[in-house]
Design an enzyme around this catalytic site. Structure first.
Site, short mmCIF file in Angstrom:
data_model
loop_
_atom_site.label_atom_id
_atom_site.label_comp_id
_atom_site.label_asym_id
_atom_site.label_seq_id
_atom_site.Cartn_x
_atom_site.Cartn_y
_atom_site.Cartn_z
N ASP A 104 0.80 -1.22 0.00
CA ASP A 104 0.00 0.00 0.00
C ASP A 104 0.83 1.28 0.00
O ASP A 104 0.55 2.21 -0.75
CB ASP A 104 -0.92 0.00 1.22
CG ASP A 104 -1.74 1.27 1.34
OD1 ASP A 104 -2.54 1.54 0.43
OD2 ASP A 104 -1.55 2.00 2.33
N ASP A 107 4.55 0.68 4.15
CA ASP A 107 4.41 -0.54 4.93
C ASP A 107 4.32 -1.74 3.99
O ASP A 107 4.56 -1.63 2.80
CB ASP A 107 3.19 -0.44 5.85
CG ASP A 107 1.90 -0.17 5.06
OD1 ASP A 107 1.93 -0.21 3.82
OD2 ASP A 107 0.86 0.10 5.69
N TYR A 254 -7.35 2.68 9.23
CA TYR A 254 -6.44 2.99 8.13
C TYR A 254 -7.16 3.51 6.88
O TYR A 254 -6.77 4.52 6.32
CB TYR A 254 -5.61 1.75 7.80
CG TYR A 254 -4.79 1.31 8.99
CD1 TYR A 254 -3.60 1.93 9.31
CD2 TYR A 254 -5.27 0.31 9.85
CE1 TYR A 254 -2.87 1.57 10.43
CE2 TYR A 254 -4.54 -0.06 10.98
CZ TYR A 254 -3.35 0.58 11.27
OH TYR A 254 -2.63 0.22 12.38
N GLU A 496 5.64 9.84 3.59
CA GLU A 496 5.28 8.49 3.14
C GLU A 496 4.57 8.54 1.79
O GLU A 496 3.61 9.29 1.62
CB GLU A 496 4.38 7.79 4.16
CG GLU A 496 4.07 6.35 3.79
CD GLU A 496 3.35 5.58 4.88
OE1 GLU A 496 3.36 4.34 4.84
OE2 GLU A 496 2.78 6.22 5.79
#
Length: 523
Positions: A104, A107, A254, A496
């Site tokens: 994704d 991670d 999430y 990220e």
């Protein structure tokens, strides 16, 4: 360009001058109308135009991030020495091969909802801008990456009313900092079914597979398989309505869904394009449209909300002479798409105020660049629809704008991402001389020959040195509203990248790399 008619007053002693001015205006008006007809109203045809190097270079970089995010047996497809095979047993406990797909973000989770959105947007980009991609040799890599996801999504749908929507436990995964090639933790599976429905993720997956069936239509067997799964998933999503955030509460931490109506409309729209079956068009323009479409309300396009994308997708039917364009519901989608476009043009009277001082669309602190890049992608599409169909003007509360105004906006957002910003930083990793060095990404932050695993790998997160591996093509989260960026590996809010960010930036850059006509039909 903002244009609004102005009224003129006159005095009696100025009558002669005004009369002459009116004659002059009439001549100018006639010339303008002729020019408008030749420059703005005639359909654009022909092959792609001149390549714009900066966007071509950026596109070649952006496409590579999909290679970095791949799971499974990479084999010949591995283009990065620091990546290798991983997650080869994913799905084995259910006797399924879920080894493919993409991680994704930074991670090692496979979240089906945003992954399916990635596939849908990437399909859309290929369908609209495949010619431009081919001009710079990026069509094959984009299609290859798309198939890597769709192969996974097909396998994740083993029964008509069962869809596996997650691989991995985010609590376990986020308790580790390790390379995907060495992970050995349990990878549990999460599914939706008739007793635990997930309308939004089933419908988004249907949209992904329906759109991909058009991309791969030259492979009739694979295209038919994609379409079969898309139809079944849409029926499942619609018949067993319920949010996966409620059925599986743990996913809300999430990727919490704010509703499933937009995904139902999005999926039905793609199924109409893929099949020509009018029942799907009736679905989106009838009662379901009235309930879910939020007509005349501009929204932000994202992994969670597909309304703006649906409005633009359906508006293309009205631009290119579809015989169903008289449908009043379809016209409402067009009208709402216009509202979205008007909100994006900076000097429009209905322009959104959600911008930084330098003009970047800014909606959210987390992953701030998703919304401006996705919005710019839609603006590029709409501009091309207008241009190619001979639609010269967009009206925003009485002010008129041209396709070039939308393209100018799209370019402004792309240019900001590529370094034309107060920080003089490119947020596309690998592009330019100044881009983030501390990307929040496990694989990029750990040397390929490191012997560390789950727990001792945290030392690599805390290291002060830049990442040993470059996450080429990663679009990081982006700046704060005050246009600052903290390049820190612990700063997941800004540093990220996500795979779905990769899809929208590839779509945007593909639309800008060169100019050409929009395709009247995907079939």
């Amino acid at each position: 360009m903002r244009v609004k008619p102005s009224s003129r007053g006159c005095c009696w002693w100025f009558l002669v001058v005004v009369t002459l001015a009116l004659v002059y205006d009439a001549i100018v008006y006639t010339v303008q109308k002729k020019t408008e007809k030749s420059e703005g109203a005639a359909p654009i045809t022909g092959p792609p135009g001149a390549i714009e190097k900066k966007y071509a270079d950026a596109l070649k970089i952006a496409v590579q991030f999909f290679d970095i995010q791949r799971s499974g047996e990479l084999g010949y497809s591995n283009k990065f020495s620091w990546r290798g095979d991983s997650a080869l047993t994913d799905g084995s406990q259910a006797k399924l091969d879920l080894s493919k797909g993409m991680y994704d973000a930074g991670d090692l989770m496979k979240f089906g909802f945003p992954m399916a959105f990635t596939a849908t947007v990437l399909s859309w980009a290929i369908l609209e801008y495949g010619g431009q991609m081919a001009e710079v040799n990026q069509l094959d890599p984009a299609q290859d990456s798309l198939k890597w996801i769709t192969d996974y999504l097909i396998n994740a749908h083993p029964e008509e009313n069962v869809l596996y929507v997650q691989v991995g436990d985010p609590e376990i995964d986020h308790g580790c900092w390790e390379r995907p090639e060495v992970m050995s933790e349990k990878r549990p599976l999460t599914q939706i079914n008739t007793s635990s429905p997930g309308t939004e993720v089933a419908a988004e997956t249907a949209a992904a597979l329906a759109s991909a069936s058009l991309v791969f239509k030259s492979d009739s067997r694979y295209s038919s398989t994609l379409l079969k799964h898309a139809k079944e998933l849409f029926t499942f999503a619609d018949k067993y309505r319920g949010s996966y955030s409620e059925s599986i509460p743990e996913v809300s931490t999430y990727y919490n869904s704010t509703g499933y109506g937009d995904e139902l409309l999005w999926a039905a729209s793609w199924l109409y394009h893929a099949t020509g079956d009018k029942s799907y068009l009736q679905y989106v323009t009838g009662k379901n449209g009235e309930v879910f479409a939020q007509w005349e309300s501009a929204t932000w396009f994202s992994w969670d909300n597909k309304l703006a994308g649906t409005q633009v997708l359906l508006s293309r039917l009205t631009f290119f002479g579809n015989k169903d364009t008289s449908n009043s519901g379809l016209q409402m989608y067009r009208k709402t798409a216009e509202a979205v476009m008007c909100s994006l043009i900076p000097d429009s009277p209905t322009a959104t105020q959600s911008r930084t001082d330098s003009g970047l669309i800014w909606v959210s602190e987390w992953n701030a660049l998703q919304h401006p890049v996705a919005s710019a992608f839609l603006a590029s599409l709409y501009s091309d629809y207008m241009h190619s169909s001979g639609t010269a003007k967009l009206s925003c509360n009485g002010y008129s704008y041209k396709p070039s105004d939308l393209r100018k906006f799209a370019r402004s957002q792309a240019d900001y991402v590529l370094g034309n910003n107060p920080m003089k930083m490119s947020f596309l990793v690998g592009y330019g001389e100044n881009y983030p060095q501390y990307v929040h990404h496990r694989g990029a932050s750990i040397p390929a020959d490191a012997k560390t695993g789950c727990k001792d790998g945290w030392t690599w997160l805390e290291r002060k040195e830049p990442n040993p591996n470059v996450a080429t093509g990663a679009l990081v989260g982006g700046p704060f509203l005050n246009e600052t960026f903290v390049d820190d590996r612990n700063n997941s809010m800004q540093a990220e990248p996500t795979t779905y960010n990769g899809a929208v930036i590839v779509g945007l850059l593909s639309g800008l790399v060169t100019t050409s006509s929009a395709v009247p039909s995907f079939t």
